[in-house]
Design a protein around this motif. Structure first.
Motif, PDB file in Angstrom:
ATOM      1  N   GLY A  20     -10.580  29.776 -30.439  1.00 44.96           N
ATOM      2  CA  GLY A  20     -10.448  30.624 -31.607  1.00 44.96           C
ATOM      3  C   GLY A  20      -9.076  31.251 -31.710  1.00 44.96           C
ATOM      4  N   LYS A  21      -8.862  31.929 -32.831  1.00 46.63           N
ATOM      5  CA  LYS A  21      -7.588  32.596 -33.091  1.00 46.63           C
ATOM      6  C   LYS A  21      -7.823  34.104 -33.121  1.00 46.63           C
ATOM      7  CE  LYS A  21      -4.969  31.104 -36.515  1.00 46.63           C
ATOM      8  NZ  LYS A  21      -4.256  30.980 -37.790  1.00 46.63           N
ATOM      9  N   VAL A  22      -6.943  34.837 -32.444  1.00 48.48           N
ATOM     10  CA  VAL A  22      -7.025  36.304 -32.410  1.00 48.48           C
ATOM     11  C   VAL A  22      -6.634  36.836 -33.785  1.00 48.48           C
ATOM     12  CG1 VAL A  22      -6.096  38.403 -31.359  1.00 48.48           C
ATOM     13  CG2 VAL A  22      -6.536  36.380 -29.939  1.00 48.48           C
ATOM     14  N   SER A  23      -7.559  37.614 -34.392  1.00 49.16           N
ATOM     15  CA  SER A  23      -7.287  38.135 -35.738  1.00 49.16           C
ATOM     16  C   SER A  23      -6.967  39.628 -35.753  1.00 49.16           C
ATOM     17  CB  SER A  23      -8.464  37.855 -36.670  1.00 49.16           C
ATOM     18  OG  SER A  23      -9.648  38.438 -36.162  1.00 49.16           O
TER      19      SER A  23
ATOM     20  N   ILE B 162      -1.801  38.915 -31.731  1.00 46.41           N
ATOM     21  CA  ILE B 162      -2.482  38.430 -32.940  1.00 46.41           C
ATOM     22  C   ILE B 162      -1.935  37.051 -33.289  1.00 46.41           C
ATOM     23  CG2 ILE B 162      -2.789  38.820 -35.423  1.00 46.41           C
ATOM     24  CD1 ILE B 162      -2.813  41.827 -34.786  1.00 46.41           C
ATOM     25  N   GLY B 163      -2.827  36.141 -33.613  1.00 45.76           N
ATOM     26  CA  GLY B 163      -2.448  34.767 -33.923  1.00 45.76           C
ATOM     27  C   GLY B 163      -2.533  33.842 -32.722  1.00 45.76           C
ATOM     28  N   SER B 164      -2.680  34.398 -31.526  1.00 43.23           N
ATOM     29  CA  SER B 164      -2.805  33.584 -30.314  1.00 43.23           C
ATOM     30  C   SER B 164      -4.073  32.753 -30.356  1.00 43.23           C
ATOM     31  CB  SER B 164      -2.870  34.465 -29.056  1.00 43.23           C
ATOM     32  OG  SER B 164      -1.702  35.183 -28.870  1.00 43.23           O
ATOM     33  N   ILE B 165      -4.016  31.584 -29.755  1.00 39.60           N
ATOM     34  CA  ILE B 165      -5.194  30.740 -29.596  1.00 39.60           C
ATOM     35  C   ILE B 165      -5.794  31.059 -28.226  1.00 39.60           C
ATOM     36  CG2 ILE B 165      -6.068  28.382 -29.417  1.00 39.60           C
ATOM     37  CD1 ILE B 165      -5.087  29.191 -32.238  1.00 39.60           C
ATOM     38  N   ILE B 166      -7.087  31.322 -28.217  1.00 40.66           N
ATOM     39  CA  ILE B 166      -7.782  31.611 -26.965  1.00 40.66           C
ATOM     40  C   ILE B 166      -8.872  30.567 -26.752  1.00 40.66           C
ATOM     41  CG2 ILE B 166      -7.314  34.102 -27.076  1.00 40.66           C
ATOM     42  CD1 ILE B 166     -10.832  33.137 -27.430  1.00 40.66           C
TER      43      ILE B 166
END
Length: 97
Positions: free
Chosen positions: A69-72, A48-52
């Motif tokens: 995007g950012k993993v939510s 969570i919070g990683s940039i993909i």
């Protein structure tokens, strides 16, 4: 439970996306998508919070879309990982990772 989405979602039938996170690329199945984000099934968890970065094609008459995007949210479901991504940028041109 109150709906938190700001945009209508479209449910994907056969759409796949190639996702890149921390230098690792993986193909996953798009569960649903909206103007603000998407949910995708992956074979491994993503923090969570990683940039993909991702690439997918949802309309047969136009080319691929590229997203950052950012993993939510991440949730294990039936041996796969359902990953919710909030879009930061959407483009018809490739984005640098």
């Amino acid at each position: 439970m109150e709906e938190r989405r700001k945009f209508n979602r479209w449910y994907a039938e056969e759409e796949k996306a190639v996702i890149s996170c921390a230098g690792v690329k993986e193909e996953g199945k798009v569960v649903d998508i909206s103007a603000g984000g998407m949910k995708i099934n992956l074979s491994r968890p993503v923090e969570i919070g990683s940039i993909i970065y991702g690439e997918f094609k949802i309309l047969p008459t136009i080319g691929s879309f590229f997203v950052r995007g950012k993993v939510s949210r991440v949730m294990e479901k039936e041996g796969m990982w359902e990953v919710a991504v909030e879009f930061e940028k959407v483009s018809t041109l490739p984005l640098e990772s």
